[in-house]
Design a protein around this motif. Structure first.
Motif, PDB file in Angstrom:
ATOM      1  N   PRO A 131      58.135 -72.449  64.956  1.00 39.62           N
ATOM      2  CA  PRO A 131      57.598 -73.686  65.527  1.00 39.62           C
ATOM      3  C   PRO A 131      58.371 -74.517  66.255  1.00 39.62           C
ATOM      4  O   PRO A 131      58.110 -75.440  66.790  1.00 39.62           O
ATOM      5  CB  PRO A 131      57.299 -74.405  64.069  1.00 39.62           C
ATOM      6  CG  PRO A 131      57.999 -73.674  62.905  1.00 39.62           C
ATOM      7  CD  PRO A 131      58.214 -72.276  63.506  1.00 39.62           C
ATOM      8  N   GLN A 132      59.578 -74.224  66.576  1.00 39.22           N
ATOM      9  CA  GLN A 132      60.405 -74.959  67.384  1.00 39.22           C
ATOM     10  C   GLN A 132      60.019 -74.739  68.818  1.00 39.22           C
ATOM     11  O   GLN A 132      60.673 -75.350  69.461  1.00 39.22           O
ATOM     12  CB  GLN A 132      61.914 -75.010  67.279  1.00 39.22           C
ATOM     13  CG  GLN A 132      62.684 -73.792  66.820  1.00 39.22           C
ATOM     14  CD  GLN A 132      62.443 -72.704  65.391  1.00 39.22           C
ATOM     15  OE1 GLN A 132      61.555 -72.439  65.364  1.00 39.22           O
ATOM     16  NE2 GLN A 132      63.647 -72.430  64.886  1.00 39.22           N
ATOM     17  N   ILE A 133      59.411 -73.629  69.207  1.00 42.89           N
ATOM     18  CA  ILE A 133      59.089 -73.324  70.437  1.00 42.89           C
ATOM     19  C   ILE A 133      57.556 -73.932  70.868  1.00 42.89           C
ATOM     20  O   ILE A 133      56.698 -73.714  70.197  1.00 42.89           O
ATOM     21  CB  ILE A 133      59.163 -71.913  70.569  1.00 42.89           C
ATOM     22  CG1 ILE A 133      60.380 -70.982  70.439  1.00 42.89           C
ATOM     23  CG2 ILE A 133      58.483 -71.482  71.968  1.00 42.89           C
ATOM     24  CD1 ILE A 133      61.286 -71.589  71.303  1.00 42.89           C
ATOM     25  N   VAL A 134      57.703 -74.992  71.807  1.00 46.50           N
ATOM     26  CA  VAL A 134      56.529 -75.193  72.442  1.00 46.50           C
ATOM     27  C   VAL A 134      56.003 -74.557  73.562  1.00 46.50           C
ATOM     28  O   VAL A 134      56.941 -74.479  74.655  1.00 46.50           O
ATOM     29  CB  VAL A 134      56.568 -76.792  72.639  1.00 46.50           C
ATOM     30  CG1 VAL A 134      55.165 -77.299  73.355  1.00 46.50           C
ATOM     31  CG2 VAL A 134      57.010 -77.566  71.543  1.00 46.50           C
ATOM     32  N   PRO A 135      54.919 -73.653  73.583  1.00 49.51           N
ATOM     33  CA  PRO A 135      54.815 -73.037  74.689  1.00 49.51           C
ATOM     34  C   PRO A 135      53.823 -73.573  75.891  1.00 49.51           C
ATOM     35  O   PRO A 135      52.943 -73.990  75.791  1.00 49.51           O
ATOM     36  CB  PRO A 135      53.812 -71.673  74.195  1.00 49.51           C
ATOM     37  CG  PRO A 135      53.189 -72.580  73.068  1.00 49.51           C
ATOM     38  CD  PRO A 135      53.739 -73.539  72.657  1.00 49.51           C
ATOM     39  N   PHE A 136      54.427 -73.374  77.094  1.00 51.00           N
ATOM     40  CA  PHE A 136      53.494 -73.777  78.377  1.00 51.00           C
ATOM     41  C   PHE A 136      53.418 -72.326  79.158  1.00 51.00           C
ATOM     42  O   PHE A 136      54.301 -71.647  79.276  1.00 51.00           O
ATOM     43  CB  PHE A 136      54.532 -74.589  79.424  1.00 51.00           C
ATOM     44  CG  PHE A 136      54.469 -76.280  78.880  1.00 51.00           C
ATOM     45  CD1 PHE A 136      54.406 -76.502  77.735  1.00 51.00           C
ATOM     46  CD2 PHE A 136      54.339 -76.992  79.841  1.00 51.00           C
ATOM     47  CE1 PHE A 136      54.225 -78.075  77.548  1.00 51.00           C
ATOM     48  CE2 PHE A 136      54.495 -78.395  79.815  1.00 51.00           C
ATOM     49  CZ  PHE A 136      54.195 -78.907  78.325  1.00 51.00           C
ATOM     50  N   ILE A 137      52.210 -71.936  79.631  1.00 50.52           N
ATOM     51  CA  ILE A 137      52.032 -70.837  80.227  1.00 50.52           C
ATOM     52  C   ILE A 137      51.945 -70.898  81.694  1.00 50.52           C
ATOM     53  O   ILE A 137      51.735 -72.016  82.466  1.00 50.52           O
ATOM     54  CB  ILE A 137      50.402 -70.297  79.599  1.00 50.52           C
ATOM     55  CG1 ILE A 137      49.605 -71.429  80.145  1.00 50.52           C
ATOM     56  CG2 ILE A 137      50.750 -69.994  78.032  1.00 50.52           C
ATOM     57  CD1 ILE A 137      48.080 -70.834  79.711  1.00 50.52           C
ATOM     58  N   GLY A 138      52.319 -69.700  82.134  1.00 52.40           N
ATOM     59  CA  GLY A 138      52.240 -69.712  83.829  1.00 52.40           C
ATOM     60  C   GLY A 138      50.573 -69.493  84.154  1.00 52.40           C
ATOM     61  O   GLY A 138      49.716 -68.661  83.543  1.00 52.40           O
ATOM     62  N   VAL A 139      50.371 -70.021  85.547  1.00 53.69           N
ATOM     63  CA  VAL A 139      49.168 -69.774  86.173  1.00 53.69           C
ATOM     64  C   VAL A 139      49.564 -69.109  87.568  1.00 53.69           C
ATOM     65  O   VAL A 139      50.681 -69.706  88.182  1.00 53.69           O
ATOM     66  CB  VAL A 139      48.143 -70.635  86.276  1.00 53.69           C
ATOM     67  CG1 VAL A 139      47.323 -70.818  84.947  1.00 53.69           C
ATOM     68  CG2 VAL A 139      48.843 -72.085  86.853  1.00 53.69           C
ATOM     69  N   ASP A 140      48.698 -68.211  88.183  1.00 49.63           N
ATOM     70  CA  ASP A 140      49.289 -67.812  89.597  1.00 49.63           C
ATOM     71  C   ASP A 140      47.847 -67.378  90.208  1.00 49.63           C
ATOM     72  O   ASP A 140      47.226 -66.438  90.050  1.00 49.63           O
ATOM     73  CB  ASP A 140      50.164 -66.767  89.426  1.00 49.63           C
ATOM     74  CG  ASP A 140      50.744 -66.294  90.804  1.00 49.63           C
ATOM     75  OD1 ASP A 140      50.094 -66.381  91.803  1.00 49.63           O
ATOM     76  OD2 ASP A 140      52.113 -66.086  90.714  1.00 49.63           O
ATOM     77  N   PRO A 141      47.739 -68.126  91.297  1.00 48.96           N
ATOM     78  CA  PRO A 141      46.458 -67.940  92.198  1.00 48.96           C
ATOM     79  C   PRO A 141      46.536 -66.491  93.046  1.00 48.96           C
ATOM     80  O   PRO A 141      45.505 -66.226  93.540  1.00 48.96           O
ATOM     81  CB  PRO A 141      46.479 -68.820  93.470  1.00 48.96           C
ATOM     82  CG  PRO A 141      47.975 -69.560  93.405  1.00 48.96           C
ATOM     83  CD  PRO A 141      48.576 -69.108  92.015  1.00 48.96           C
ATOM     84  N   TRP A 142      47.740 -65.970  93.042  1.00 41.85           N
ATOM     85  CA  TRP A 142      47.935 -64.515  93.689  1.00 41.85           C
ATOM     86  C   TRP A 142      47.458 -63.438  92.728  1.00 41.85           C
ATOM     87  O   TRP A 142      47.110 -62.321  92.969  1.00 41.85           O
ATOM     88  CB  TRP A 142      49.292 -64.512  94.291  1.00 41.85           C
ATOM     89  CG  TRP A 142      49.635 -65.306  95.374  1.00 41.85           C
ATOM     90  CD1 TRP A 142      50.667 -66.353  94.983  1.00 41.85           C
ATOM     91  CD2 TRP A 142      49.214 -65.553  96.678  1.00 41.85           C
ATOM     92  NE1 TRP A 142      50.708 -67.191  96.302  1.00 41.85           N
ATOM     93  CE2 TRP A 142      49.796 -66.563  97.264  1.00 41.85           C
ATOM     94  CE3 TRP A 142      48.418 -64.823  97.404  1.00 41.85           C
ATOM     95  CZ2 TRP A 142      49.512 -67.044  98.465  1.00 41.85           C
ATOM     96  CZ3 TRP A 142      47.899 -65.271  98.506  1.00 41.85           C
ATOM     97  CH2 TRP A 142      48.767 -66.332  99.353  1.00 41.85           C
TER      98      TRP A 142
END
Ligand SMILES: [Zn+2]
Length: 308
Positions: A113-124
């Motif tokens: 729970p100490q990790i807060v996830p942001f995810i990647g996006v990529d238009p290619w």
């Protein structure tokens, strides 16, 4: 007195120590010029390392701003000698791998729970509609808390028409966006602070964090900050490079933080490039800012800006 809450707003996480080391070796930091006494982290950046570093710094959490690098930079696809058509073709076959990497980081966060996830996006890698479906699924099923992009490495502008629907989705879902900011080699200045103006203006409800406070292009930052109240900042990397030819001095960095508004700035380390506890020390050493302002930068601002 209670100790101030410490939250690192910007770290990276790798699936193995080997992958983390490769990422660190492959990422050249050129924009500030040379500085001899940079204190890089000895960590590789896998989950074990990250949890240790978070604990050593006394932090309650850290935001992993994930870019599935094993699909992009580490696979050699983004090799600068290739033309855009070749990149597009090679990346287009990697959508499933890309999505799996985002799932991985969210699953780590579910266990820790100490990790807060942001995810990647990529238009290619993914079409606009695939990205939209993916972002919604990652939020609904896997607990993703934000989106991360690196316009220089990923070679697109924030206002790229393929990305505009994604930012609309982020507004709708209440997801903040974390973007690398800084100069690029060559003519396309994908991530200098000025390049963020169109998207900041088009989505006034979307909080966009300009990581590194503009990096080697930090002199552009204040104008953007003053024009767009939805722009926010972290000082990872740049705080370790103060005094280098194209970086601010400690005084100039503190002055910049004071002028953009310390309540809009978050502590970030860019672990495993730099150590979280050392970044905290660097913040405490800065002149001009009050103890209270520094304590808010340490964690309280991230709670408010990133909804932690
Ligand atoms: Zn970073």
């Amino acid at each position: 007195m209670n100790e101030p809450r410490i939250i690192d707003a910007h770290i990276h996480l790798y699936q193995s120590k080997e992958q983390g080391l490769l990422a660190k070796e492959g990422y050249e930091i050129w924009e500030y010029g040379t500085k001899d006494d940079i204190r890089f982290s000895a960590y590789s950046g896998d989950v074990e390392d990250a949890l240790k570093a978070i604990e050593e710094a006394g932090a309650s959490s850290a935001v992993v701003v994930h870019i599935p690098e094993e699909v992009t930079s580490l696979s050699g696809v983004m090799d600068k000698t290739q033309n855009e058509q070749t990149i597009r073709e090679r990346l287009a076959g990697m959508g499933e791998m890309y999505k799996a990497s985002n799932v991985w980081v969210c699953e780590v966060a579910q266990k820790h729970p100490q990790i807060v996830p942001f995810i990647g996006v990529d238009p290619w890698v993914l079409s606009t509609s695939e990205m939209e479906v993916h972002v919604r699924e990652m939020v609904d099923r896997y607990g993703a808390r934000g989106v991360k992009v690196h316009p220089v490495e990923q070679r697109f502008y924030m206002h790229d028409e393929r990305m505009m629907p994604i930012w609309r989705t982020c507004v709708e879902l209440g997801l903040p966006v974390m973007a690398h900011s800084g100069p690029a080699r060559g003519d396309e200045q994908y991530a200098e602070p000025r390049a963020f103006a169109p998207v900041l203006g088009a989505f006034p409800q979307l909080p966009i964090v300009l990581a590194h406070m503009g990096g080697g292009a930090w002199r552009q930052l204040l104008e953007v900050a003053k024009t767009y109240p939805n722009s926010y900042f972290d000082f990872c990397e740049i705080i370790e490079w103060t005094g280098a030819p194209n970086a601010p001095t400690d005084y100039e960095l503190a002055n910049l933080i004071q002028n953009v508004g310390p309540e809009r700035v978050m502590m970030g380390s860019d672990f495993p490039w730099y150590d979280i506890d050392h970044t905290v020390e660097r913040l405490m050493e800065l002149p001009l800012l009050s103890k209270m302002q520094k304590e808010e930068i340490l964690g309280a601002n991230a709670v408010r800006i990133l909804n932690i």
